[in-house]
Design an enzyme around this catalytic site. Sequence first.
Site, PDB file in Angstrom:
ATOM      1  N   HIS A  40      -4.218 -13.102  -2.192  1.00  0.00           N
ATOM      2  CA  HIS A  40      -3.999 -11.698  -2.531  1.00  0.00           C
ATOM      3  C   HIS A  40      -4.969 -11.236  -3.612  1.00  0.00           C
ATOM      4  O   HIS A  40      -5.422 -10.087  -3.602  1.00  0.00           O
ATOM      5  CB  HIS A  40      -2.554 -11.464  -2.977  1.00  0.00           C
ATOM      6  CG  HIS A  40      -2.074 -10.083  -2.694  1.00  0.00           C
ATOM      7  ND1 HIS A  40      -1.229  -9.775  -1.655  1.00  0.00           N
ATOM      8  CD2 HIS A  40      -2.364  -8.897  -3.285  1.00  0.00           C
ATOM      9  CE1 HIS A  40      -1.004  -8.472  -1.632  1.00  0.00           C
ATOM     10  NE2 HIS A  40      -1.693  -7.920  -2.601  1.00  0.00           N
ATOM     11  N   CYS A 348      -3.602  -1.944   8.483  1.00  0.00           N
ATOM     12  CA  CYS A 348      -3.853  -1.843   7.041  1.00  0.00           C
ATOM     13  C   CYS A 348      -4.276  -3.166   6.423  1.00  0.00           C
ATOM     14  O   CYS A 348      -4.329  -3.299   5.205  1.00  0.00           O
ATOM     15  CB  CYS A 348      -2.629  -1.287   6.308  1.00  0.00           C
ATOM     16  SG  CYS A 348      -1.175  -2.342   6.375  1.00  0.00           S
TER      17      CYS A 348
END
Length: 400
Positions: A40, A348
């Site tokens: 992330h 996305c």
Amino acid sequence: MNAKEKSIFLADEMTPSEFIETDWNQIIGIVLKNCSPNSHVAILARSYGIPMLTDFKISLNRMKNVKNAILDGKKGCLIIEPSPKLLKEYQKNVQNNFEEIQLNLSKLAKPSFNSKGDRILVKINADSMDLLTKIDPEHCDGIGLTRTEFLIKDGHIPSEEEQFQVYSNLVKWSCGKPITIRTFDVGGDKPVEGITNNEENSFLGFRGIRVSLKFKDLFRSQIRALLRATALGPIQVMLPMVTIPEEVEETREIITEEYLNLCEKGIKAGIPKLGIMVEVPLAALSIEKFDVDFYSIGSNDLIQYLSATARDNRSVSYLYHAKYSAFWDLMSKINAHGHRTGREVSICGDIASDTNYLEKLLDNGFRSISVSPNSLVNVKTYLASKILKEEPNKEVFKLN
């Protein structure tokens, strides 16, 4: 995390929350020893346009006396104490890159299309208001993903009023364009003390909507803030890590209850469109069972779960990619269902920002993507170039 002069940050690791709280005006690059290129933090670095090197092999103690270095994000290397000649070459490359970006800025204000003339919606992913202040809302088609978990800082979960102010500012910024706000996606590599569990495999555990439906007081507070903000503009609410339809139905009941409570108190509120992030294979395979207003494919986690490859595990990072035919078959299935039922299907994840995959997304019928802010220029330039390449063929066809 701050620095007094332009610096490259070197460390063993970095958490997503540490990344968000860092002053990226002075720290202009990251070098980490224990980090996967699919983590992330790596995703955030790409979003912010911060060069990053992962799996750094040199001992950090050996770097203490280094005064100058060049971090080449494209080649994936760190050049220690570069020569004046090499430094000059890189400075020229930086200037050329800047000039190329400036030339492409003219394409930002223009809408995007595919080679058939179909409108392509290009939205952006939002992690903070600070990042949005650098973007003109006229250059995109709205916000396709707002990561609200980054409002949680140092363990402090923002109140309803604090959240309402943030969501209201998003509405003001968007100038009437749609905003998709994802409810708190905590857990996994985004733990919150006192809320998430210290699990051995947190990506397969207590995260996303599972956490929200367990801590309903916190969830209801967020829902109320979202309902109030919906009265100001076109907000869509997206639920993360949805696995079964019952999670959607329980959320819908909470939305209805909180909307009625706000109306009884005379507080302005609206009912937003409700959608899900399609990232769990079980949900993707049974997509027709989810009665929602829209679908947004979270390709990062969908690839992770399909390939049984943890995004933060460097040892198996070679297996983490979007080239699997099974992955594209599943993507096509979701998109086809959206077309049949008149529901928007958006992408996305990282592949939406990667020009290596854009053409395949368009060929598979996708008409809505949400990209990292730093990729907006490249993506819209790429889409514009595809139109220019097709135009000569169209003219020949007309003449014939």
